[in-house]
Design a protein around this motif. Structure first.
Motif, PDB file in Angstrom:
ATOM      1  N   MET A  87      -1.559 -61.986  -0.456  1.00  0.00           N
ATOM      2  CA  MET A  87      -2.702 -61.081  -0.323  1.00  0.00           C
ATOM      3  C   MET A  87      -2.557 -60.249   0.943  1.00  0.00           C
ATOM      4  N   LEU A  88      -2.852 -58.958   0.838  1.00  0.00           N
ATOM      5  CA  LEU A  88      -2.976 -58.169   2.053  1.00  0.00           C
ATOM      6  C   LEU A  88      -4.189 -58.707   2.820  1.00  0.00           C
ATOM      7  N   GLU A  89      -4.177 -58.460   4.126  1.00  0.00           N
ATOM      8  CA  GLU A  89      -5.164 -59.079   5.017  1.00  0.00           C
ATOM      9  C   GLU A  89      -6.619 -58.784   4.639  1.00  0.00           C
ATOM     10  N   ASN A  90      -6.896 -57.544   4.255  1.00  0.00           N
ATOM     11  CA  ASN A  90      -8.285 -57.187   3.969  1.00  0.00           C
ATOM     12  C   ASN A  90      -8.527 -56.978   2.474  1.00  0.00           C
ATOM     13  N   THR A  91      -8.302 -58.022   1.717  1.00  0.00           N
ATOM     14  CA  THR A  91      -8.537 -57.941   0.278  1.00  0.00           C
ATOM     15  C   THR A  91      -9.365 -59.154  -0.130  1.00  0.00           C
ATOM     16  N   TRP A  92      -9.786 -59.158  -1.379  1.00  0.00           N
ATOM     17  CA  TRP A  92     -10.479 -60.363  -1.873  1.00  0.00           C
ATOM     18  C   TRP A  92      -9.955 -60.719  -3.251  1.00  0.00           C
ATOM     19  N   TYR A  93     -10.047 -62.008  -3.555  1.00  0.00           N
ATOM     20  CA  TYR A  93      -9.529 -62.527  -4.825  1.00  0.00           C
ATOM     21  C   TYR A  93     -10.427 -63.688  -5.212  1.00  0.00           C
ATOM     22  N   SER A  94     -11.120 -63.567  -6.340  1.00  0.00           N
ATOM     23  CA  SER A  94     -11.970 -64.673  -6.770  1.00  0.00           C
ATOM     24  C   SER A  94     -12.323 -64.540  -8.246  1.00  0.00           C
ATOM     25  N   VAL A  95     -13.171 -65.436  -8.677  1.00  0.00           N
ATOM     26  CA  VAL A  95     -13.493 -65.534 -10.086  1.00  0.00           C
ATOM     27  C   VAL A  95     -14.550 -64.501 -10.487  1.00  0.00           C
ATOM     28  N   ILE A  96     -15.220 -63.941  -9.497  1.00  0.00           N
ATOM     29  CA  ILE A  96     -16.300 -62.977  -9.784  1.00  0.00           C
ATOM     30  C   ILE A  96     -16.541 -62.147  -8.531  1.00  0.00           C
ATOM     31  N   SER A  97     -17.066 -60.931  -8.690  1.00  0.00           N
ATOM     32  CA  SER A  97     -17.381 -60.119  -7.517  1.00  0.00           C
ATOM     33  C   SER A  97     -18.640 -60.663  -6.855  1.00  0.00           C
ATOM     34  N   PRO A  98     -18.792 -60.450  -5.538  1.00  0.00           N
ATOM     35  CA  PRO A  98     -19.998 -60.943  -4.861  1.00  0.00           C
ATOM     36  C   PRO A  98     -21.278 -60.390  -5.492  1.00  0.00           C
ATOM     37  N   GLU A  99     -21.241 -59.140  -5.944  1.00  0.00           N
ATOM     38  CA  GLU A  99     -22.445 -58.545  -6.544  1.00  0.00           C
ATOM     39  C   GLU A  99     -22.839 -59.269  -7.832  1.00  0.00           C
ATOM     40  N   SER A 100     -21.858 -59.479  -8.713  1.00  0.00           N
ATOM     41  CA  SER A 100     -22.164 -60.144  -9.981  1.00  0.00           C
ATOM     42  C   SER A 100     -22.584 -61.585  -9.739  1.00  0.00           C
ATOM     43  N   CYS A 101     -21.933 -62.229  -8.775  1.00  0.00           N
ATOM     44  CA  CYS A 101     -22.282 -63.609  -8.443  1.00  0.00           C
ATOM     45  C   CYS A 101     -23.727 -63.670  -7.964  1.00  0.00           C
ATOM     46  N   SER A 102     -24.085 -62.714  -7.112  1.00  0.00           N
ATOM     47  CA  SER A 102     -25.462 -62.637  -6.611  1.00  0.00           C
ATOM     48  C   SER A 102     -26.447 -62.450  -7.766  1.00  0.00           C
ATOM     49  N   SER A 103     -26.097 -61.575  -8.691  1.00  0.00           N
ATOM     50  CA  SER A 103     -27.040 -61.294  -9.786  1.00  0.00           C
ATOM     51  C   SER A 103     -27.193 -62.492 -10.719  1.00  0.00           C
ATOM     52  N   ILE A 104     -26.148 -63.293 -10.846  1.00  0.00           N
ATOM     53  CA  ILE A 104     -26.254 -64.446 -11.742  1.00  0.00           C
ATOM     54  C   ILE A 104     -26.886 -65.651 -11.039  1.00  0.00           C
ATOM     55  N   LEU A 105     -26.376 -65.991  -9.852  1.00  0.00           N
ATOM     56  CA  LEU A 105     -26.864 -67.215  -9.206  1.00  0.00           C
ATOM     57  C   LEU A 105     -28.156 -67.014  -8.426  1.00  0.00           C
ATOM     58  N   TRP A 106     -28.346 -65.811  -7.877  1.00  0.00           N
ATOM     59  CA  TRP A 106     -29.580 -65.568  -7.112  1.00  0.00           C
ATOM     60  C   TRP A 106     -30.559 -64.693  -7.910  1.00  0.00           C
ATOM     61  N   ARG A 107     -30.138 -64.296  -9.074  1.00  0.00           N
ATOM     62  CA  ARG A 107     -30.937 -63.433  -9.959  1.00  0.00           C
ATOM     63  C   ARG A 107     -31.415 -62.147  -9.278  1.00  0.00           C
ATOM     64  N   SER A 108     -30.570 -61.618  -8.409  1.00  0.00           N
ATOM     65  CA  SER A 108     -30.879 -60.360  -7.731  1.00  0.00           C
ATOM     66  C   SER A 108     -29.582 -59.806  -7.161  1.00  0.00           C
ATOM     67  N   TRP A 109     -29.514 -58.473  -7.019  1.00  0.00           N
ATOM     68  CA  TRP A 109     -28.294 -57.859  -6.492  1.00  0.00           C
ATOM     69  C   TRP A 109     -28.259 -57.934  -4.958  1.00  0.00           C
TER      70      TRP A 109
END
Lengths: 279, 314
Positions: free
Chosen positions: B213-235
């Motif tokens: 990975m380049l230093e300033n990148t991200w890699y995960s199962v979901i984007s933080p925005e989508s994760c927020s909308s699903i687990l916190w039910r808000s963007w």
């Protein structure tokens, strides 16, 4: 004029004399008919009126598939750790514990080997009731080990998928379970051992994008929702309502991604016929 | 465009430029002041970029000036022949690929491609590939295998495209097949996350002997925005979600889900394409050299074992 007159008003039976009807004794079909659970069970949990395939879990599938419900469960004590110390509305270990208590399951998959009409078979079956059948390290690891068993013992492998996709609380670890299970399936394929993937309602997300779609035979139950992206996400992306039947098993069959759709009542006999042909 | 935390640095840089032109025009010696300001800029940059929050790294990974796949390919290769199409449906412009020469060695380069302006973004579908994109990638990988050329993939996608046609044409099947096939590729495979590594859409070209990975990148199962909308039910909880997901390069390395981190110039990859491309090139050549020494069977075995070990259970 009423037929009879109530002489004393109100309920007079004391609470301790109240007769309890146990929960889950009756099932209401989507058509509205009420049937006894025993009747439903004898019909492989398919509602007799409208052929609706009721969502069931590993316990029921093992009962349907294995001769005399006899099987040996694999890796039954593995459960989730919390490598990321993930907290959303509650800490992940609390969520796991509550799910375990509620469902009496360790995680969202169970694996076992046994005989199906006399044929050896190894099965991994997902349980949707456990955090939406989501795939974390336990699911990936148990499936990987079940495939290892199939390779070692040269036994056909059946995967029964039923999942909303990846388990967010395991983030990167969850994602890599797609890779891990696919790696094992590549080895299974090299060993020329048959792999049947049964997709049941619902199978979406990372599960569809890994082991569920990698069968030598991809088969599904009637009416099952099968897709990569969920219907809500697609609706938001295209800004229109989705056509009727979109992402149903029949739709996926029609587009060439399934070999056939099987009625649960014929599942055991059809799998037997197929596997016998490959012997 | 500037990110919020880039603002104070750029303000100082503008001030410095002003001082420099003043120094040229007048006879007054302000070199001391200039030196002081330069030092201040460097220390502010260090302070800012060495203490980035996870969400700030996500923002950097999406910086509109960030180098994309073709930028790296053109910068790294002496010659590059782009190849198109999956031979079944069409040419997916969100997934690019072709043979390229680096210091005399031919590589097959494959990667998701984002667009720089509105028109390009539309053409590239924001770097979100359809099934034909994954099938194009697989076709090119198989060709590389046929001609015994190593493969380099660049990952930069907000996800596989969640569209109607994508489902009809089997988005899930296309990604799944790539995962399985990539494990059995006989040539060395090096995967580099250069921007966003979102979920199955990223993983679909990210099964390799070395995943970096380049230093300033991200890699995960979901984007933080989508994760927020699903687990916190808000963007609104994207910062918390980014923290919880532990999606940065150092996080992923610590959890042994990647093999290494490629450093970016201070201020991020977008501030110096030449420098970051040089670093990427060095990394590719170095890793190819070690991978090339191993036998085919050994490489495949190690690739499978590495991914098989991922996950934590009790």
């Amino acid at each position: 004029m009423a037929w009879f007159k109530r002489q004393n008003k109100g309920i007079l039976t004391p609470t301790e004399n109240k007769k309890e009807a146990p929960d889950g004794l009756w099932y209401k079909t989507p058509g509205g008919k009420i049937i006894h659970m025993r009747e439903l069970k004898e019909n492989a949990y398919v509602s007799p009126d409208d052929e609706y395939h009721v969502r069931i879990g590993s316990k029921e599938y093992f009962e349907i598939l294995f001769d005399d419900n006899k099987f040996t469960e694999l890796d039954k004590d593995i459960s989730s750790a919390d490598p990321l110390e993930f907290v959303d509305s509650k800490p992940y270990p609390v969520r796991i514990k509550q799910s375990q208590e509620k469902t009496d399951l360790k995680d969202a998959v169970r694996s076992a080997h046994g005989k199906m009409n006399g044929l050896d078979l190894c099965v991994a079956c997902m349980d949707f009731s456990f955090i939406g059948g989501s795939m974390g390290s336990v699911v990936g690891e148990k499936i990987a080990r079940a495939i290892d068993y199939s390779i070692k013992k040269k036994v056909p492998f059946l995967m029964i998928s039923k999942s909303g996709g990846a388990r967010m609380m395991e983030a990167g670890f969850s994602l890599m379970q797609m890779a891990k299970t696919s790696a094992k399936l590549a080895q299974l394929s090299e060993a020329k051992i048959p792999y049947i993937s049964l997709l049941t309602d619902p199978t979406t997300g990372g599960v569809t994008a890994s082991y569920a779609m990698l069968g030598d035979f991809n088969i599904a139950e009637p009416g099952a929702l099968i897709g990569f992206a969920g219907p809500r996400v697609i609706r938001e992306t295209i800004g229109k309502d989705l056509p009727k039947g979109f992402q149903s098993a029949e739709f996926v069959l029609d587009h060439g991604f399934l070999d056939f759709i099987v009625d649960r009542r014929q599942l055991k006999s059809k799998l037997t016929t197929l596997l016998k042909m490959l012997k | 465009m500037l990110l919020e935390f880039e603002q104070p640095i750029v303000e100082l840089e503008n001030k410095l430029a002003g001082m420099k032109s003043l120094a040229e025009e007048s006879d007054v010696d302000i070199s001391d002041a200039i030196k002081k300001l330069e030092d201040k800029i460097v220390s502010l940059k260090k302070e800012t970029f060495q203490n980035l929050t996870r969400w700030q790294r996500v923002q950097l990974s999406r910086h509109p000036d960030r180098p994309y796949t073709l930028d790296y390919i053109y910068e790294i290769t002496d010659d590059f022949v782009e190849l198109h199409g999956d031979r079944t449906v069409k040419d997916d412009k969100a997934m690019v690929g072709g043979f390229g020469n680096v210091d005399g060695q031919t590589f097959m380069f494959i990667g998701q491609q984002k667009g720089r302006n509105t028109k390009q973004r539309q053409m590239r579908n924001f770097g979100m590939a359809n099934p034909e994109g994954y099938r194009k990638a697989l076709r090119l990988m198989k060709m590389a295998e046929k001609f015994n050329k190593p493969i380099v993939t660049f990952i930069d996608t907000p996800g596989a495209f969640p569209g109607l046609e994508a489902e009809e044409r089997g988005q899930g099947e296309a990604i799944a097949r790539n995962l399985k096939e990539m494990f059995m590729l006989k040539v060395p495979v090096i995967c580099i996350i250069i921007g966003e590594g979102a979920s199955g859409g990223a993983l679909g070209i990210a099964i390799g002997d070395k995943v970096l990975m380049l230093e300033n990148t991200w890699y995960s199962v979901i984007s933080p925005e989508s994760c927020s909308s699903i687990l916190w039910r808000s963007w609104d909880y994207k910062e918390q979600a980014a923290e919880a997901l532990k999606l940065t390069a150092p996080d992923m390395l610590k959890n042994k889900l990647i093999d290494g981190i490629i450093p970016e110039p201070l201020g991020g990859a977008h501030t110096n394409l030449k420098a970051v491309a040089e670093e990427v090139k060095k990394t590719i050549l170095k890793n190819f050299k070690t991978l090339d020494k191993k036998s085919v069977d050994k490489r495949i075995e190690e690739r499978i074992d590495k991914f098989s070990a991922m996950g934590v259970v009790k």
